[in-house]
Design a protein around this motif. Structure first.
Motif, PDB file in Angstrom:
ATOM      1  N   VAL A 652     -29.157  65.541 -10.549  1.00  0.00           N
ATOM      2  CA  VAL A 652     -30.426  65.972 -11.144  1.00  0.00           C
ATOM      3  C   VAL A 652     -30.625  65.298 -12.498  1.00  0.00           C
ATOM      4  O   VAL A 652     -31.699  64.764 -12.813  1.00  0.00           O
ATOM      5  N   ASP A 653     -29.578  65.300 -13.335  1.00  0.00           N
ATOM      6  CA  ASP A 653     -29.670  64.693 -14.665  1.00  0.00           C
ATOM      7  C   ASP A 653     -29.861  63.183 -14.580  1.00  0.00           C
ATOM      8  O   ASP A 653     -30.660  62.607 -15.325  1.00  0.00           O
ATOM      9  N   ILE A 654     -29.148  62.533 -13.660  1.00  0.00           N
ATOM     10  CA  ILE A 654     -29.254  61.078 -13.533  1.00  0.00           C
ATOM     11  C   ILE A 654     -30.656  60.686 -13.081  1.00  0.00           C
ATOM     12  O   ILE A 654     -31.268  59.755 -13.622  1.00  0.00           O
ATOM     13  N   LEU A 655     -31.181  61.399 -12.084  1.00  0.00           N
ATOM     14  CA  LEU A 655     -32.521  61.080 -11.586  1.00  0.00           C
ATOM     15  C   LEU A 655     -33.570  61.243 -12.683  1.00  0.00           C
ATOM     16  O   LEU A 655     -34.472  60.415 -12.828  1.00  0.00           O
ATOM     17  N   LYS A 656     -33.464  62.299 -13.465  1.00  0.00           N
ATOM     18  CA  LYS A 656     -34.473  62.576 -14.491  1.00  0.00           C
ATOM     19  C   LYS A 656     -34.355  61.619 -15.677  1.00  0.00           C
ATOM     20  O   LYS A 656     -35.354  61.037 -16.125  1.00  0.00           O
ATOM     21  N   LEU A 657     -33.143  61.455 -16.197  1.00  0.00           N
ATOM     22  CA  LEU A 657     -32.964  60.706 -17.436  1.00  0.00           C
ATOM     23  C   LEU A 657     -32.985  59.198 -17.227  1.00  0.00           C
ATOM     24  O   LEU A 657     -33.450  58.456 -18.107  1.00  0.00           O
ATOM     25  N   GLU A 658     -32.496  58.730 -16.070  1.00  0.00           N
ATOM     26  CA  GLU A 658     -32.372  57.284 -15.882  1.00  0.00           C
ATOM     27  C   GLU A 658     -33.403  56.698 -14.912  1.00  0.00           C
ATOM     28  O   GLU A 658     -33.726  55.515 -15.004  1.00  0.00           O
ATOM     29  N   LEU A 659     -33.915  57.536 -13.976  1.00  0.00           N
ATOM     30  CA  LEU A 659     -34.895  57.022 -13.015  1.00  0.00           C
ATOM     31  C   LEU A 659     -36.268  57.660 -13.166  1.00  0.00           C
ATOM     32  O   LEU A 659     -37.203  57.280 -12.463  1.00  0.00           O
ATOM     33  N   GLY A 660     -36.395  58.648 -14.071  1.00  0.00           N
ATOM     34  CA  GLY A 660     -37.694  59.273 -14.309  1.00  0.00           C
ATOM     35  C   GLY A 660     -38.182  60.145 -13.178  1.00  0.00           C
ATOM     36  O   GLY A 660     -39.384  60.323 -13.007  1.00  0.00           O
ATOM     37  N   VAL A 661     -37.268  60.714 -12.406  1.00  0.00           N
ATOM     38  CA  VAL A 661     -37.631  61.547 -11.254  1.00  0.00           C
ATOM     39  C   VAL A 661     -37.184  62.981 -11.518  1.00  0.00           C
ATOM     40  O   VAL A 661     -36.000  63.242 -11.710  1.00  0.00           O
ATOM     41  N   ASP A 662     -38.154  63.914 -11.553  1.00  0.00           N
ATOM     42  CA  ASP A 662     -37.821  65.339 -11.624  1.00  0.00           C
ATOM     43  C   ASP A 662     -37.611  65.835 -10.206  1.00  0.00           C
ATOM     44  O   ASP A 662     -38.548  65.826  -9.397  1.00  0.00           O
ATOM     45  N   ALA A 663     -36.407  66.285  -9.913  1.00  0.00           N
ATOM     46  CA  ALA A 663     -36.085  66.623  -8.528  1.00  0.00           C
ATOM     47  C   ALA A 663     -35.124  67.791  -8.465  1.00  0.00           C
ATOM     48  O   ALA A 663     -34.405  68.108  -9.428  1.00  0.00           O
ATOM     49  N   LYS A 664     -35.132  68.433  -7.300  1.00  0.00           N
ATOM     50  CA  LYS A 664     -34.117  69.424  -6.945  1.00  0.00           C
ATOM     51  C   LYS A 664     -33.122  68.747  -6.018  1.00  0.00           C
ATOM     52  O   LYS A 664     -33.518  67.991  -5.130  1.00  0.00           O
ATOM     53  N   VAL A 665     -31.830  69.006  -6.214  1.00  0.00           N
ATOM     54  CA  VAL A 665     -30.789  68.331  -5.429  1.00  0.00           C
ATOM     55  C   VAL A 665     -29.848  69.371  -4.841  1.00  0.00           C
ATOM     56  O   VAL A 665     -29.431  70.312  -5.523  1.00  0.00           O
ATOM     57  N   GLU A 666     -29.513  69.215  -3.571  1.00  0.00           N
ATOM     58  CA  GLU A 666     -28.484  70.015  -2.922  1.00  0.00           C
ATOM     59  C   GLU A 666     -27.433  69.074  -2.348  1.00  0.00           C
ATOM     60  O   GLU A 666     -27.775  68.137  -1.622  1.00  0.00           O
ATOM     61  N   ARG A 667     -26.180  69.321  -2.693  1.00  0.00           N
ATOM     62  CA  ARG A 667     -25.091  68.472  -2.179  1.00  0.00           C
ATOM     63  C   ARG A 667     -24.382  69.174  -1.036  1.00  0.00           C
ATOM     64  O   ARG A 667     -24.080  70.360  -1.100  1.00  0.00           O
ATOM     65  N   GLU A 668     -24.126  68.408   0.022  1.00  0.00           N
ATOM     66  CA  GLU A 668     -23.348  68.886   1.158  1.00  0.00           C
ATOM     67  C   GLU A 668     -22.167  67.959   1.364  1.00  0.00           C
ATOM     68  O   GLU A 668     -22.122  66.851   0.825  1.00  0.00           O
ATOM     69  N   GLY A 669     -21.213  68.406   2.185  1.00  0.00           N
ATOM     70  CA  GLY A 669     -20.087  67.546   2.525  1.00  0.00           C
ATOM     71  C   GLY A 669     -18.831  67.942   1.790  1.00  0.00           C
ATOM     72  O   GLY A 669     -18.710  69.032   1.220  1.00  0.00           O
ATOM     73  N   GLU A 670     -17.873  67.053   1.813  1.00  0.00           N
ATOM     74  CA  GLU A 670     -16.584  67.304   1.184  1.00  0.00           C
ATOM     75  C   GLU A 670     -16.097  66.039   0.532  1.00  0.00           C
ATOM     76  O   GLU A 670     -16.811  65.032   0.467  1.00  0.00           O
ATOM     77  N   CYS A 671     -14.870  66.095   0.043  1.00  0.00           N
ATOM     78  CA  CYS A 671     -14.352  65.035  -0.818  1.00  0.00           C
ATOM     79  C   CYS A 671     -14.270  63.670  -0.140  1.00  0.00           C
ATOM     80  O   CYS A 671     -14.195  62.646  -0.816  1.00  0.00           O
ATOM     81  N   SER A 672     -14.324  63.618   1.178  1.00  0.00           N
ATOM     82  CA  SER A 672     -14.265  62.319   1.852  1.00  0.00           C
ATOM     83  C   SER A 672     -15.647  61.694   2.015  1.00  0.00           C
ATOM     84  O   SER A 672     -15.764  60.547   2.444  1.00  0.00           O
ATOM     85  N   GLY A 673     -16.696  62.421   1.678  1.00  0.00           N
ATOM     86  CA  GLY A 673     -18.053  61.898   1.790  1.00  0.00           C
ATOM     87  C   GLY A 673     -19.062  62.995   1.525  1.00  0.00           C
ATOM     88  O   GLY A 673     -18.843  64.153   1.880  1.00  0.00           O
ATOM     89  N   TYR A 674     -20.165  62.624   0.891  1.00  0.00           N
ATOM     90  CA  TYR A 674     -21.163  63.619   0.505  1.00  0.00           C
ATOM     91  C   TYR A 674     -22.552  63.202   0.982  1.00  0.00           C
ATOM     92  O   TYR A 674     -22.828  62.024   1.218  1.00  0.00           O
ATOM     93  N   LYS A 675     -23.424  64.215   1.072  1.00  0.00           N
ATOM     94  CA  LYS A 675     -24.843  63.979   1.308  1.00  0.00           C
ATOM     95  C   LYS A 675     -25.613  64.769   0.270  1.00  0.00           C
ATOM     96  O   LYS A 675     -25.404  65.965   0.102  1.00  0.00           O
ATOM     97  N   TRP A 676     -26.524  64.076  -0.438  1.00  0.00           N
ATOM     98  CA  TRP A 676     -27.370  64.720  -1.437  1.00  0.00           C
ATOM     99  C   TRP A 676     -28.795  64.803  -0.893  1.00  0.00           C
ATOM    100  O   TRP A 676     -29.401  63.782  -0.574  1.00  0.00           O
ATOM    101  N   LYS A 677     -29.336  66.013  -0.793  1.00  0.00           N
ATOM    102  CA  LYS A 677     -30.719  66.216  -0.385  1.00  0.00           C
ATOM    103  C   LYS A 677     -31.577  66.313  -1.635  1.00  0.00           C
ATOM    104  O   LYS A 677     -31.364  67.191  -2.479  1.00  0.00           O
ATOM    105  N   ILE A 678     -32.556  65.397  -1.739  1.00  0.00           N
ATOM    106  CA  ILE A 678     -33.351  65.267  -2.962  1.00  0.00           C
ATOM    107  C   ILE A 678     -34.799  65.627  -2.657  1.00  0.00           C
ATOM    108  O   ILE A 678     -35.392  65.084  -1.724  1.00  0.00           O
ATOM    109  N   GLU A 679     -35.359  66.543  -3.439  1.00  0.00           N
ATOM    110  CA  GLU A 679     -36.754  66.947  -3.277  1.00  0.00           C
ATOM    111  C   GLU A 679     -37.496  66.784  -4.599  1.00  0.00           C
ATOM    112  O   GLU A 679     -37.105  67.370  -5.612  1.00  0.00           O
ATOM    113  N   TRP A 680     -38.565  65.979  -4.587  1.00  0.00           N
ATOM    114  CA  TRP A 680     -39.385  65.769  -5.779  1.00  0.00           C
ATOM    115  C   TRP A 680     -40.065  67.075  -6.175  1.00  0.00           C
ATOM    116  O   TRP A 680     -40.576  67.814  -5.319  1.00  0.00           O
ATOM    117  N   LEU A 681     -40.120  67.387  -7.478  1.00  0.00           N
ATOM    118  CA  LEU A 681     -40.670  68.648  -7.947  1.00  0.00           C
ATOM    119  C   LEU A 681     -42.051  68.526  -8.582  1.00  0.00           C
ATOM    120  O   LEU A 681     -42.900  69.381  -8.381  1.00  0.00           O
TER     121      LEU A 681
END
Length: 699
Positions: A652-681
């Motif tokens: 959330v912080d990276i998207l807002k501060l470095e890419l200018g995107v205000d978004a909600k993020v949900e992370r799924e998965g485990e330490c061997s691989g992750y999926k981030w669900k990103i929704e523009w706000l």
């Protein structure tokens, strides 16, 4: 309820509706007719709900998109609209409903093909609009002559156009024709319209959607789609079910009815999406929907054609129709499990394994792989004395160890060792609100505290020092029921001090009830409840394990803890289970850890043997590390580095501060691989894809 008149509501509310407003030119809406009777007002669920409906009559002449609000008495004031009640107008403003001008006549009805004929349009509410009314003849503008009045527009016709369309966009609405068929077999195909006249007079509707009727029929709906702006659009046929509910969309990307249309037909079930079209705002695009319905007693639902507009300022939640942009980033890595081979000499009789300070049970040489698996698995779980883990049936009334899947209704969540080390076995119960509840369907009777005198369980965390009991007992004339909470002020055994380590306790139910309810006879405990401790701690969970109700304590609580055996300690690695397969002269053992456990030591083995007593343990495969490193995300020309194990808050912080995107993020998965669900706000419409590249030290 309205004004001083109060209806017969059953929900206990006494507030009244004081006034109804429309925002179009500050108009009001009336809930009563000229005789003082209500147009209609009622609460749902026969008056018991806090939701309801009312009917109102707009007062005034304003034509256009309007919002409605009401003033409610007491502390409530003006109402707020729900997103479901909002629509979006052609000028991209949100509104509740729309009012229209009324056209009564056009005179004369004929004129010169060269144009310059004066025509008069008569009707109502022509001049009470947010923008000037326009008139077209043959798709060309009819030039106004003088000012528009509320009842009349006079204009000069244009010359007959060189290219005449088969039909033109009118004032509003969709033209619908219906042919009913008592015999399904006589219904023609959708591509062949009926040759007879419609069964009923054609009518005008305000959308390309419908709810089915209780007969078999074919319908045709015709109209024009006029995009509100230059944009990309996509059409969808929703809730098809062929052949009983089949329909076809004819759409002209060039606009005219007689141009070669695009044909979009239904799948067997579900939805069918068109391709994406770039359409011009304000231009008319011909649409025709043909629908064939075979009546049955199945539940009917709304069907129709909808349109998706890709670029908009609205985001999900602002109105019912808007959807926020959603994208996903997914990373994976190759997972290798720790695999070790145990080789045994030909004369070995039996062996034991030692790993992480824990010794296995004796294993016979030549044991099956399942036998070896069971005994090695036991090394990685907490073992309790058998009296606690499996109490004698002669003394127990109810036992729950929370292993496996629940067999009866249960509150709380069963969690494994990666979330909380269990007291016994592999699982414990997190944050339950109820430990026991009588249930005839599951053969759980009320507990007699004079027969089953003791309740024991293990606990840790932030559980309140009180237990609630719902119990029944014999009153003076009939059976009575009471719910009471008892704490350490009633019995010192009910003091559950917050502790991060497991405690095992037993409560004497017979003593508790004889002291606190001495006059209650024939007590039967129906519910046993617990609750969280009031605390400022950020993580205030509590856990229960090995719950027991029975005649006597299965073991003295002081002796339980000292007789527990903790799982093998492997430098922070927790093993969920092992897989075992036979190998020449021994076994291959694969360790499946929680949380990407790695850097496993070698097992040790001791054998009983005379003769060829060789024993050897070797590592066949090393466990892989958790996903590491970082990757770059590019969006709209900006680049940001994202750690491979970034939390949802990190991204959330990276998207807002470095890419200018205000978004909600949900992370799924485990330490061997992750999926981030990103929704523009905050920024609506279709967005370019986030581009992922430049992996750095990515495993």
């Amino acid at each position: 309820m309205f004004g001083s008149e109060t209806g017969a509501t059953l929900n206990g509310r006494t507030e009244t509706i004081k006034r109804c407003y429309l925002d179009g030119a500050g108009q009001t809406c009336e809930l009563r007719d000229a005789n003082g009777d209500m147009y209609g007002i009622e609460m749902d669920d026969e008056g018991e709900s806090i939701w309801g409906t009312f009917k109102a009559m707009p007062r005034g002449k304003f034509v256009g998109h309007q919002n409605i609000s009401i003033i409610v008495s007491d502390t409530y004031g003006r109402s707020a609209g729900t997103p479901e009640a909002k629509r979006v107008s052609a000028n991209m403003k949100m509104y509740n409903f729309q009012t229209y001008a009324k056209v009564s006549s056009v005179s004369p009805s004929v004129g010169s093909t060269e144009g310059r004929s004066t025509i008069t349009i008569s009707g109502d509410w022509f001049d009470s609009t947010s923008q000037l009314a326009t008139v077209t003849v043959g798709g060309e503008e009819c030039m106004r002559q003088g000012d528009i009045t509320d009842n009349e527009i006079v204009c000069l016709t244009p010359k007959k156009p060189t290219h005449q369309a088969a039909s033109y966009a009118g004032n509003r609405g969709v033209y619908r024709e219906v042919w009913e068929y008592p015999d399904v077999e006589s219904m023609p195909a959708l591509t062949d319209l009926p040759v007879t006249d419609p069964t009923e007079a054609p009518d005008w509707t305000d959308s390309f959607s419908w709810t089915n009727r209780s007969e078999s029929y074919i319908s045709r709906m015709r109209g024009f789609f006029i995009p509100p702006n230059d944009n990309d659009y996509q059409f969808v046929l929703y809730d098809c079910k062929t052949p009983s509910d089949d329909f076809i969309l004819y759409f002209s990307p060039n606009g005219d009815e007689d141009d070669s249309p695009v044909v979009l037909s239904c799948p067997e079930s579900g939805r069918r999406w068109s391709e994406r079209y770039s359409l011009t705002g304000g231009k008319s695009y011909y649409m025709e929907v043909r629908y064939r319905h075979e009546w049955s007693n199945d539940t009917q639902q709304e069907r129709g054609v909808a349109v998706k507009m890709f670029n908009t300022d609205y985001v999900g939640g602002q109105n019912y129709h808007a959807q926020s942009e959603k994208q996903e980033i997914k990373i994976t890595s190759t997972v290798n499990r720790e695999k070790q081979r145990l080789s045994l000499g030909s004369d070995v009789e039996d062996f034991t394994l030692e790993y992480g300070g824990v010794q296995s049970e004796t294993i016979q040489a030549g044991a099956s792989q399942n036998q070896v698996k069971r005994k090695v698995d036991n090394m990685f779980q907490t073992l309790c004395p058998d009296e606690v883990a499996n109490p004698n049936q002669a003394i127990r009334q109810f036992v729950e160890d929370y292993e496996g899947e629940p067999r009866r209704p249960e509150t709380g969540t069963r969690v494994e060792a990666d979330e909380a080390e269990p007291f016994c076995g592999r699982k414990s119960l997190k944050n339950p609100s109820r430990l026991y509840r009588s249930n005839r369907d599951h053969h759980l009777r009320g507990i007699d505290p004079n027969m089953n005198k003791v309740m024991c369980f293990a606990y840790k965390g932030y559980m309140a020092s009180r237990i609630g009991f719902r119990f029944q007992f014999d009153g003076d004339e009939e059976q009575e029921e009471e719910t009471a909470w008892f704490g350490p002020e009633n019995d010192t055994s009910l003091d559950f001090a917050a502790n991060r380590e497991w405690q095992y306790t037993c409560i004497n139910l017979q003593t508790l009830f004889s002291n606190l309810r001495p006059l209650a006879s024939n007590v039967r405990i129906q519910d046993i409840q617990v609750e969280p401790k009031d605390t400022d701690e950020e993580t205030a969970d509590y856990f229960i394990d090995n719950f027991f109700i029975g005649k006597v304590e299965p073991m003295a609580p002081a002796n339980v803890a000292i007789n527990r055996r903790l799982p093998a300690q492997l430098g922070g690695n927790l093993v969920k289970e092992v897989e075992v397969s036979r190998a020449d002269g021994g076994y291959d053992i694969t360790f499946i850890p929680y949380n990407c456990g790695h850097s496993f030591p070698l097992m040790n083995a001791q054998v009983t043997c005379t003769g060829d007593c060789d024993v050897n343990v070797e590592q066949l495969q090393t466990a892989s590390l958790p996903v590491q490193g970082s990757f770059d995300v590019t969006f709209n020309g900006r680049v940001a580095a994202v750690p491979a194990n970034a939390t949802d808050e990190d991204l959330v912080d990276i998207l807002k501060l470095e890419l200018g995107v205000d978004a909600k993020v949900e992370r799924e998965g485990e330490c061997s691989g992750y999926k981030w669900k990103i929704e523009w706000l905050l920024d609506g419409g279709d967005k370019a894809d986030l581009q992922v590249c430049s992996f750095s030290s990515f495993n």
